[in-house]
Every structure is written in C-alpha cells, then in structure tokens.
Motif scaffolding. Structure first.
Motif, PDB file in Angstrom:
ATOM      1  N   ASP A   1       0.872  -1.187   0.000  1.00 32.92           N
ATOM      2  CA  ASP A   1       0.000   0.000   0.000  1.00 32.92           C
ATOM      3  C   ASP A   1       0.904   1.230   0.000  1.00 32.92           C
ATOM      4  OD1 ASP A   1      -2.282   1.526   0.134  1.00 32.92           O
ATOM      5  OD2 ASP A   1      -2.519   1.323   2.302  1.00 32.92           O
ATOM      6  N   ASP A   2       1.564   1.480  -1.134  1.00 33.11           N
ATOM      7  CA  ASP A   2       2.640   2.471  -1.180  1.00 33.11           C
ATOM      8  C   ASP A   2       2.145   3.922  -1.109  1.00 33.11           C
ATOM      9  OD1 ASP A   2       3.981   0.133  -1.632  1.00 33.11           O
ATOM     10  OD2 ASP A   2       4.539   0.570  -3.695  1.00 33.11           O
ATOM     11  N   ASP A   3       0.895   4.144  -1.509  1.00 36.45           N
ATOM     12  CA  ASP A   3       0.302   5.498  -1.459  1.00 36.45           C
ATOM     13  C   ASP A   3       1.097   6.547  -2.236  1.00 36.45           C
ATOM     14  OD1 ASP A   3      -2.054   4.898  -0.155  1.00 36.45           O
ATOM     15  OD2 ASP A   3      -1.281   5.339   1.844  1.00 36.45           O
ATOM     16  N   LEU A   4       1.734   6.132  -3.317  1.00 40.96           N
ATOM     17  CA  LEU A   4       2.470   7.084  -4.166  1.00 40.96           C
ATOM     18  C   LEU A   4       1.503   7.763  -5.126  1.00 40.96           C
ATOM     19  CD1 LEU A   4       5.542   4.789  -4.923  1.00 40.96           C
ATOM     20  CD2 LEU A   4       5.400   6.639  -3.244  1.00 40.96           C
ATOM     21  N   MET A   5       2.027   8.755  -5.870  1.00 43.82           N
ATOM     22  CA  MET A   5       1.160   9.527  -6.768  1.00 43.82           C
ATOM     23  C   MET A   5       0.477   8.626  -7.800  1.00 43.82           C
ATOM     24  SD  MET A   5       3.230  12.983  -7.639  1.00 43.82           S
ATOM     25  CE  MET A   5       4.578  12.116  -8.398  1.00 43.82           C
ATOM     26  N   VAL A   6      -0.829   8.793  -7.938  1.00 45.82           N
ATOM     27  CA  VAL A   6      -1.595   8.036  -8.928  1.00 45.82           C
ATOM     28  C   VAL A   6      -0.996   8.263 -10.323  1.00 45.82           C
ATOM     29  CG1 VAL A   6      -3.276   9.928  -9.172  1.00 45.82           C
ATOM     30  CG2 VAL A   6      -3.916   7.626  -9.879  1.00 45.82           C
ATOM     31  N   GLY A   7      -0.932   7.191 -11.098  1.00 45.20           N
ATOM     32  CA  GLY A   7      -0.424   7.313 -12.464  1.00 45.20           C
ATOM     33  C   GLY A   7       1.086   7.328 -12.561  1.00 45.20           C
ATOM     34  N   ALA A   8       1.775   7.257 -11.402  1.00 46.71           N
ATOM     35  CA  ALA A   8       3.239   7.281 -11.433  1.00 46.71           C
ATOM     36  C   ALA A   8       3.793   5.884 -11.710  1.00 46.71           C
ATOM     37  CB  ALA A   8       3.784   7.813 -10.108  1.00 46.71           C
ATOM     38  N   ALA A   9       3.211   4.865 -11.076  1.00 44.30           N
ATOM     39  CA  ALA A   9       3.753   3.513 -11.221  1.00 44.30           C
ATOM     40  C   ALA A   9       3.277   2.859 -12.516  1.00 44.30           C
ATOM     41  CB  ALA A   9       3.348   2.656 -10.028  1.00 44.30           C
ATOM     42  N   ASP A  10       1.979   3.009 -12.806  1.00 45.10           N
ATOM     43  CA  ASP A  10       1.432   2.279 -13.944  1.00 45.10           C
ATOM     44  C   ASP A  10       0.331   3.094 -14.636  1.00 45.10           C
ATOM     45  OD1 ASP A  10       0.470   0.504 -15.767  1.00 45.10           O
ATOM     46  OD2 ASP A  10       0.242  -1.185 -14.370  1.00 45.10           O
ATOM     47  N   PRO A  11       0.741   4.079 -15.450  1.00 49.50           N
ATOM     48  CA  PRO A  11      -0.268   4.904 -16.132  1.00 49.50           C
ATOM     49  C   PRO A  11      -1.186   4.087 -17.042  1.00 49.50           C
ATOM     50  CG  PRO A  11       1.971   5.644 -16.690  1.00 49.50           C
ATOM     51  CD  PRO A  11       2.112   4.485 -15.745  1.00 49.50           C
ATOM     52  N   PHE A  12      -0.688   2.964 -17.541  1.00 47.27           N
ATOM     53  CA  PHE A  12      -1.516   2.126 -18.427  1.00 47.27           C
ATOM     54  C   PHE A  12      -2.670   1.507 -17.633  1.00 47.27           C
ATOM     55  CE2 PHE A  12      -1.775  -1.949 -21.113  1.00 47.27           C
ATOM     56  CZ  PHE A  12      -2.691  -1.376 -21.992  1.00 47.27           C
ATOM     57  N   GLN A  13      -2.377   1.084 -16.411  1.00 43.04           N
ATOM     58  CA  GLN A  13      -3.451   0.518 -15.575  1.00 43.04           C
ATOM     59  C   GLN A  13      -4.506   1.589 -15.285  1.00 43.04           C
ATOM     60  OE1 GLN A  13      -2.964   0.079 -11.248  1.00 43.04           O
ATOM     61  NE2 GLN A  13      -3.402  -2.094 -11.542  1.00 43.04           N
ATOM     62  N   LEU A  14      -4.049   2.799 -15.004  1.00 48.69           N
ATOM     63  CA  LEU A  14      -4.995   3.892 -14.722  1.00 48.69           C
ATOM     64  C   LEU A  14      -5.871   4.156 -15.948  1.00 48.69           C
ATOM     65  CD1 LEU A  14      -5.914   6.059 -12.699  1.00 48.69           C
ATOM     66  CD2 LEU A  14      -4.121   7.552 -13.616  1.00 48.69           C
ATOM     67  N   PHE A  15      -5.257   4.123 -17.121  1.00 49.17           N
ATOM     68  CA  PHE A  15      -6.004   4.288 -18.377  1.00 49.17           C
ATOM     69  C   PHE A  15      -7.041   3.176 -18.524  1.00 49.17           C
ATOM     70  CE2 PHE A  15      -6.107   2.460 -22.714  1.00 49.17           C
ATOM     71  CZ  PHE A  15      -6.795   3.455 -23.393  1.00 49.17           C
ATOM     72  N   ARG A  16      -6.641   1.937 -18.244  1.00 45.51           N
ATOM     73  CA  ARG A  16      -7.578   0.805 -18.412  1.00 45.51           C
ATOM     74  C   ARG A  16      -8.761   0.930 -17.446  1.00 45.51           C
ATOM     75  NH1 ARG A  16      -2.647  -2.256 -17.922  1.00 45.51           N
ATOM     76  NH2 ARG A  16      -3.502  -3.292 -16.088  1.00 45.51           N
ATOM     77  N   ILE A  17      -8.472   1.384 -16.229  1.00 47.02           N
ATOM     78  CA  ILE A  17      -9.557   1.592 -15.248  1.00 47.02           C
ATOM     79  C   ILE A  17     -10.499   2.677 -15.761  1.00 47.02           C
ATOM     80  CG2 ILE A  17     -10.030   2.546 -12.943  1.00 47.02           C
ATOM     81  CD1 ILE A  17      -7.412   1.123 -12.008  1.00 47.02           C
ATOM     82  N   LEU A  18      -9.914   3.779 -16.222  1.00 50.30           N
ATOM     83  CA  LEU A  18     -10.767   4.895 -16.659  1.00 50.30           C
ATOM     84  C   LEU A  18     -11.507   4.562 -17.943  1.00 50.30           C
ATOM     85  CD1 LEU A  18      -8.529   7.638 -15.264  1.00 50.30           C
ATOM     86  CD2 LEU A  18     -10.995   7.483 -14.887  1.00 50.30           C
ATOM     87  N   PHE A  19     -10.929   3.694 -18.756  1.00 48.74           N
ATOM     88  CA  PHE A  19     -11.664   3.293 -19.950  1.00 48.74           C
ATOM     89  C   PHE A  19     -12.934   2.531 -19.563  1.00 48.74           C
ATOM     90  CE2 PHE A  19     -12.687   0.199 -23.284  1.00 48.74           C
ATOM     91  CZ  PHE A  19     -13.172   1.119 -24.215  1.00 48.74           C
ATOM     92  N   GLU A  20     -12.854   1.672 -18.551  1.00 48.09           N
ATOM     93  CA  GLU A  20     -14.068   0.971 -18.087  1.00 48.09           C
ATOM     94  C   GLU A  20     -15.115   1.978 -17.615  1.00 48.09           C
ATOM     95  OE1 GLU A  20     -14.908  -2.138 -18.502  1.00 48.09           O
ATOM     96  OE2 GLU A  20     -12.970  -2.454 -19.432  1.00 48.09           O
ATOM     97  N   ILE A  21     -14.645   3.001 -16.909  1.00 52.62           N
ATOM     98  CA  ILE A  21     -15.559   4.035 -16.399  1.00 52.62           C
ATOM     99  C   ILE A  21     -16.211   4.774 -17.572  1.00 52.62           C
ATOM    100  CG2 ILE A  21     -15.642   6.226 -15.109  1.00 52.62           C
ATOM    101  CD1 ILE A  21     -15.083   3.936 -13.251  1.00 52.62           C
TER     102      ILE A  21
END
Ligand code: AOS
Ligand code: ZN
Ligand code: ZN
Length: 394
Positions: free
Chosen positions: A250-270
């Motif tokens: 649970d690193d709590d680092l900045m969103v989109g810093a570690a895996d921007p592709f995962q964030l994109f995939r999540i937002l695409f579902e949304i």
C-alpha cells in the motif's frame, strides 16, 4: 478539433477529483516521516492548500476530511470557511485504527465495549457529515488477525455486519457509506474486509446506500483492477475510488506514477459505462474520484497537482478511444484491431488538449509551473512554523 476531441474536452471540464486533507500534512512510512517546511498546522490550513490545488487545476473542488485528524469545534464553520475559499468538504473518513483499544480490532473486536466505542465513533462521523453537508462516509477497517486461531473468522464477520447495520441505519436519505477493502496490513493473517467481494457482499446485505470503494493500492500484485471496476459498475455498487500508485504494497504514491496504463484501463471501463459524470449512480450518487496518497519525500502541493493532472491525462486518453472501431473489431473477432483501438488512444499525447481546455477555463495550461511561479509555497514556508503530522505512518 474532431468531434471526439470536442466531446472529450466537455467531459474533462466536468470531471471532479477530490483531494485528501492528510496528503497536505506531514506523512510517510512507518520508518520515518520527513517533516517539510510550510505544511498545514491545522485543518483550516489544509483546506487553504486544497483550495490552492483547485485554483490551479479547476477540477478539484472538494477535500476529504479525516476524523480525528481534522477534529474542530465547529464543523459548520469549517464548511463555511471551505466555501469562502471556493471549495467544499467532501468525504468524511473515520478512524478506528489508532487507539490502543483497537489492538485486537475495532468493530470486530471480541470485547463488546471496544466494539461500542468504535461504532460510536462511526456514528459521530455521520453527525459531522450532517454539519458539513458531506454525502459520503468512508470506512476502512484495519481489523483482522495475525495468527491462526487468534479469533473466530466467522464471528468477526457477524460483528462487522452488526456494526455496519447500526451505522447504515443512521445515514440520512442523501448520505452513502463507502466500504473500502484492503488485502492485508496491519493484520497479516486474516483481514476482515480483505477484498471487493467481501465489501460487495456486506453492501448487498446492508442496502442500496452502501457501495464499494476501490483503493487502487489495496490489491495483490497483478490483480486485474479494471475487471473489478467492470463487475461493480454492472452491479451498481461502485461508489468511489481512492487513487494512488503501488509498486509493492500500500505504497500510497502519486496516482499514475507507477502504472499509467493501468490507470487508463480503469478509466476506460468508467468511460465506456458512461460513469464519469452523473450518467451512473451508486447509492443515489455518482462515483467519487478521490486521491488517497502520502507525499513523504516530494513537495506536497505540486505532487497533488501532478496527481490530479495524471488522472486527467488517463481520462482524456480513455475518452479518445475510437469506440466505433473498437466495437466493429470486437464484434468481428478482430483481436489485434480491438487491441489497437485501445493502444492508439493510450499512445496519444493529450497534453495539448488539456492545456487548451485549461486556457478555455481561464487557467494556466501548466498548473505545476504556475503553482511554482505563484509564490504560494514561499509564503506558507514563511508563515507556517511547526506544521503537524497527519497522524498516519508515524
Ligand atoms: C488505508 O490503508 C486506507 O487506504 C484508508 O483509505 C485510510 O483511511 C486513509 O489512508 C486515511 O486514513
Ligand atoms: Zn484508501
Ligand atoms: Zn491504503
């Protein structure tokens, strides 16, 4: 501008991202909290910083509070102060993990006296919501066990259900409960709400005002989070996100810093479920997009601005997916074509589009640079002496 880009710009203009009060204060890991100059000394100064992030980004108009870290005498006055600074108070986060009494758990503790104390705190949080006008109560439980045999796994579920029921029944008509889950930590053998399935099952049992909160850092490595998003969207129980990045736990680092592709995939579902704005509701309200982060070594306000921009960039890319091409490829069984439709959007540089949108909104196209030029950081460093610690990770 293409029709798709124009529609993306309209959706991005409406997007809302909530920032957490605790991210403005000193916080970090359990090994060391590196104190920074100029951090807020009280909840009022946290609100001022949150208002600053909104002033430069235009899309972060609410701040989440944490009780007791943000305890004040008069919550109505705090909400008024927020309004005067151009923001509102968002989610109320309860804390039933910091007292010595909670060593063996809070609402699942074998001692009924401790359970009563924990539930009373959750009820107090609903009173605070009434005073601030907050819609959402966010519950995260550190409860669990460290050793096999330590307690009955099943009895703890019963105790959890009983406490949740009491709090749920106290909610007003326009209030929701967001039940967050986390695989492990601080408990290492069992956690009482370890995954989305457990959270979802409790929400179903409680009723429509109980919805799941997905913290992106709370899963086992390799978990397909967008699958969870898609499932909960379909079930009408996706209430909120706690966005952040993880490399390990649970690193709590900045969103989109570690895996921007995962964030994109999540937002695409949304986006593909039309759930970015008010097109989708859970518990009577749209999804709350929140950050839950700690900035231990980086400057806090620019890190939070950067995080908001990272969410916007992933959203913009998700909005640019050629859905016609995607649908045609999917129905035609064109695996590579369907994948290419997603990858083309992900590879698009959306910074010019977002810069243009900000100019249209009367903002600087580069919010981080504008913040640095503004003199705000120098002012708070000069004015605020003896900033406090969030209370987390000490
Ligand atoms: C804890 O790991 C969670 O992410 C919670 O959302 C927690 O309540 C938050 O970090 C502030 O307390
Ligand atoms: Zn969280
Ligand atoms: Zn967490």
């Amino acid at each position: 501008m293409t029709d798709r880009a124009a529609a993306a710009r309209r959706a991005l203009r409406e997007q809302r991202i909530e920032t957490p009060s605790w991210a403005y204060a000193n916080s970090g890991t359990r090994f060391k909290v590196f104190a920074q100059a100029g951090v807020p000394r009280d909840p009022w100064e946290k609100l001022a910083d949150a208002a600053t992030v909104h002033r430069f980004t235009g899309v972060a108009p609410t701040v989440a509070l944490h009780i007791p870290w943000d305890r004040v005498e008069d919550y109505g006055a705090l909400a008024k102060y927020a309004g005067e600074h151009g923001i509102g108070i968002g989610t109320i986060n309860a804390n039933v993990f910091q007292d010595d009494d909670y060593k063996l758990g809070s609402v699942t503790n074998p001692d009924p006296g401790v359970r009563r104390k924990a539930t009373d705190h959750l009820l107090e949080c609903v009173d605070i919501m009434d005073a601030t006008g907050s819609r959402d109560l966010k519950l995260w439980f550190a409860d669990g066990t460290n050793y096999p045999g330590q307690d009955s796994i099943r009895a703890r579920q019963d105790r959890l259900a009983e406490a949740l029921r009491e709090v749920y029944d106290r909610l007003g008509d326009d209030q929701r409960m967001l039940l967050e889950y986390k695989l492990f930590e601080p408990a290492f053998y069992t956690t009482d709400v370890p995954d989305w399935g457990t959270s979802y099952a409790h929400c179903l049992e409680l009723g429509p005002k109980a919805t799941v909160c997905i913290d992106t850092g709370h899963h086992a490595p390799g978990t397909n989070i967008e699958f969870i998003v898609a499932f909960l969207l379909r079930a009408g129980r996706l209430g909120a996100f706690d966005f952040n990045s993880r490399f390990y736990a649970d690193d709590d680092l900045m969103v989109g810093a570690a895996d921007p592709f995962q964030l994109f995939r999540i937002l695409f579902e949304i986006v593909s479920a039309d759930a970015l704005g008010t097109g989708y509701t859970s518990g009577g309200a749209p999804i709350a997009f929140m950050l839950d982060q700690c900035h231990n070594i980086e400057a806090k306000i620019p890190a939070i601005i950067r995080s908001v921009l990272n969410v916007q960039e992933a959203t913009a890319k998700a909005l640019l997916v050629d859905t016609d091409a995607l649908a045609a490829a999917q129905s035609g069984g064109d695996v590579l074509g369907a994948n290419a439709a997603l990858m083309d959007a992900f590879s698009t540089d959306v910074r010019p589009l977002l810069g243009g949108l900000r100019e249209e909104m009367g903002l600087d196209p580069d919010p981080v640079a504008a913040y640095r030029r503004s003199g705000y950081q120098e002012r708070i460093v000069a004015e605020r002496v003896g900033g406090t610690q969030a209370g987390w990770g000490a």
